[in-house]
Design a protein around this motif. Structure first.
Motif, short mmCIF file in Angstrom:
data_model
loop_
_atom_site.label_atom_id
_atom_site.label_comp_id
_atom_site.label_asym_id
_atom_site.label_seq_id
_atom_site.Cartn_x
_atom_site.Cartn_y
_atom_site.Cartn_z
N ASP A 1 0.86 -1.18 0.00
CA ASP A 1 0.00 0.00 0.00
C ASP A 1 0.90 1.24 0.00
N THR A 2 0.98 1.90 -1.14
CA THR A 2 1.89 3.04 -1.25
C THR A 2 1.43 4.24 -0.43
N GLN A 3 0.16 4.25 -0.04
CA GLN A 3 -0.36 5.36 0.75
C GLN A 3 0.26 5.39 2.15
N VAL A 4 0.59 4.21 2.70
CA VAL A 4 1.14 4.18 4.05
C VAL A 4 2.53 4.83 4.10
N LEU A 5 3.16 4.96 2.95
CA LEU A 5 4.49 5.58 2.92
C LEU A 5 4.43 7.06 3.27
N ASP A 6 3.24 7.65 3.20
CA ASP A 6 3.11 9.06 3.56
C ASP A 6 3.38 9.31 5.03
N THR A 7 3.29 8.25 5.85
CA THR A 7 3.53 8.40 7.29
C THR A 7 5.00 8.18 7.65
N LEU A 8 5.82 7.81 6.67
CA LEU A 8 7.24 7.56 6.96
C LEU A 8 7.99 8.86 7.24
N PRO A 9 8.92 8.85 8.19
CA PRO A 9 9.83 9.98 8.32
C PRO A 9 10.64 10.15 7.04
N ASP A 10 11.03 11.37 6.74
CA ASP A 10 11.79 11.63 5.51
C ASP A 10 13.05 10.77 5.43
N ARG A 11 13.71 10.59 6.56
CA ARG A 11 14.95 9.81 6.54
C ARG A 11 14.69 8.37 6.10
N GLU A 12 13.60 7.78 6.57
CA GLU A 12 13.28 6.40 6.22
C GLU A 12 12.92 6.28 4.74
N PHE A 13 12.21 7.27 4.21
CA PHE A 13 11.85 7.22 2.79
C PHE A 13 13.11 7.33 1.94
N ARG A 14 14.00 8.27 2.29
CA ARG A 14 15.25 8.41 1.54
C ARG A 14 16.05 7.11 1.57
N ALA A 15 16.10 6.49 2.74
CA ALA A 15 16.87 5.25 2.88
C ALA A 15 16.30 4.16 1.98
N GLY A 16 14.98 4.08 1.90
CA GLY A 16 14.36 3.11 1.01
C GLY A 16 14.63 3.40 -0.45
N TYR A 17 14.73 4.68 -0.77
CA TYR A 17 14.98 5.07 -2.15
C TYR A 17 16.34 4.54 -2.64
N ALA A 18 17.28 4.34 -1.75
CA ALA A 18 18.57 3.78 -2.15
C ALA A 18 18.38 2.45 -2.87
N GLU A 19 17.44 1.64 -2.39
CA GLU A 19 17.19 0.35 -3.03
C GLU A 19 16.50 0.52 -4.38
N VAL A 20 15.69 1.57 -4.54
CA VAL A 20 15.08 1.85 -5.84
C VAL A 20 16.18 2.19 -6.85
N ALA A 21 17.07 3.10 -6.46
CA ALA A 21 18.17 3.49 -7.35
C ALA A 21 19.04 2.28 -7.70
N LYS A 22 19.17 1.36 -6.77
CA LYS A 22 20.00 0.17 -6.98
C LYS A 22 19.57 -0.60 -8.22
N TYR A 23 18.26 -0.73 -8.45
CA TYR A 23 17.80 -1.52 -9.59
C TYR A 23 18.23 -0.90 -10.91
N GLY A 24 18.25 0.43 -10.97
CA GLY A 24 18.76 1.08 -12.17
C GLY A 24 20.24 0.86 -12.34
N LEU A 25 20.97 0.88 -11.24
CA LEU A 25 22.43 0.74 -11.30
C LEU A 25 22.86 -0.69 -11.61
N ILE A 26 22.01 -1.66 -11.29
CA ILE A 26 22.38 -3.05 -11.59
C ILE A 26 22.38 -3.30 -13.10
N ASP A 27 21.21 -3.15 -13.72
CA ASP A 27 21.13 -3.49 -15.15
C ASP A 27 20.02 -2.76 -15.88
N ARG A 28 19.52 -1.65 -15.33
CA ARG A 28 18.45 -0.90 -15.97
C ARG A 28 18.83 0.59 -16.05
N PRO A 29 19.79 0.90 -16.92
CA PRO A 29 20.26 2.28 -17.00
C PRO A 29 19.17 3.27 -17.38
#
Length: 373
Positions: free
Chosen positions: A174-202
């Motif tokens: 449920d992407t709506q629950v992410l609105d309750t995350l502290p900014d730091r936690e959301f940024r930290a999760g974004y690192a894993e999003v960026a990772k998929y691009g860096l692996i093999d999806r430029p």
């Protein structure tokens, strides 16, 4: 539940009889009971969550389960990485057994990666295997730890060294629950999003460079980024469920990152997992540049994007300081990616061109760490 066709997406993880769906979209938690009842008819459930998530979301989940006729019990643990240990594992196991749940019943993980890893491990060992449902409430868990079946706890020797592979029956993000995350936690999760691009999806990494602010803001871009990340991981898991081959690419940044987490005693006030991964990915690119595998332009580009979203990229940014290069190497040697003493790293030839590098000399790693500490 009728998924919103504008924002909701479904990703299928194809693993023969262990195949399952990942549902991604706003407001899905309210229909969770109906989704579970359709997939696990007659099952009772234990909801494993932490006290923070319980206060924000447990009531809504229990109501949804009640409406679907699913009996539930809730087991709450303390938030944070330090709950991934034997004592808490025993607490949760005792809670599931006290509720007299049977093998055909289910454990629901309502929370971030810590809850998912712990609850998944419990579901894999109680009664030699119960059903398991992931309801990740952090960005990091939605795009990474909730997908693929890895579970586990930490020890003084390192992170996730004890666990089992336990595929869920359903992942409901449920992407709506992410609105309750502290900014730091959301940024930290974004690192894993960026990772998929860096692996093999430029192309995906380029899209993130252009759209990361919209991803942070929510809406269709956020759902798209999460769905793309889940699809990338699903593709890897389908090819290599037990991480004997190229699924290891998902560990980009993690060998360095796990060492940093161990070196900080898994103290989330100093470093959370996604921050360790961000530093680890920057170090992996810098190490690759040092070995003349990729250009410094690639490293600079990666570091610039991670900095733009507010993530750390150097060892100096870890609060409280770190041990010396020799001790960091010791932590790396304890990591699961080490086989019979030979160091394995995920290195890169450029953005989206990661590869598994085996038998990396420890002397090279030590020399690199000495240059960046």
């Amino acid at each position: 539940m009728t998924l919103n066709q504008v924002t909701a997406q479904k990703v299928r993880v194809n693993l023969a009889e262990r195949s399952y769906d990942i549902l991604i979209g706003d407001g899905l938690l309210s229909g969770a009971g109906q989704e579970i009842a359709a997939r696990l008819p007659g099952a009772r459930v234990a909801i494993v969550t932490d006290s923070n998530v319980a206060a924000a979301h447990a009531k809504q989940l229990v109501q949804s389960l009640d409406l679907a006729g699913i009996a539930s019990t809730t087991i709450s643990i303390a938030p944070g990485e330090r709950s991934k240990r034997f004592e808490v594992l025993q607490q949760v196991v005792d809670g599931v057994l006290s509720a007299r749940l049977e093998r055909g019943d289910a454990v629901i993980a309502l929370g971030g990666g810590v809850v998912g890893d712990l609850a998944g491990f419990v579901s894999g060992i109680v009664r030699r295997g119960m059903k398991f449902v992931q309801m990740p409430t952090s960005l990091l868990a939605q795009v990474d730890s909730s997908v693929g079946g890895k579970t586990g706890i930490n020890t003084a020797h390192g992170k996730n060294l004890i666990g089992v592979f336990q595929q869920p029956a359903l992942v409901l993000a449920d992407t709506q629950v992410l609105d309750t995350l502290p900014d730091r936690e959301f940024r930290a999760g974004y690192a894993e999003v960026a990772k998929y691009g860096l692996i093999d999806r430029p192309d995906f990494f380029t899209w993130l460079e252009r759209n990361w602010q919209a991803v942070f803001a929510g809406g269709v871009e956020r759902v798209h980024a999460i769905a793309q990340s889940c699809q990338a991981k699903a593709d890897m898991v389908e090819r290599d469920e037990y991480e004997t081959g190229d699924r290891a690419l998902l560990n980009l940044g993690h060998t360095f990152g796990h060492a940093l987490e161990a070196a900080t005693g898994y103290d989330s006030a100093r470093l959370v997992h996604g921050e360790g991964v961000a530093i680890g990915m920057a170090l992996a690119h810098r190490f690759s540049s040092r070995l003349n595998l990729c250009s410094m332009d690639d490293t600079t580009r990666v570091e610039a994007h991670l900095r733009a979203v507010g993530l750390p990229v150097t060892l100096a940014e870890v609060p409280g300081g770190l041990p010396g290069a020799e001790r960091l190497l010791d932590y790396i040697m304890q990591d699961k990616k080490v086989s019979r003493g030979a160091l394995t790293f995920i290195l890169t030839r450029g953005v989206g061109q990661s590869f598994v590098a085996k038998d990396v000399p420890s002397s090279e790693v030590l020399s690199f760490l000495q240059s960046v500490t």
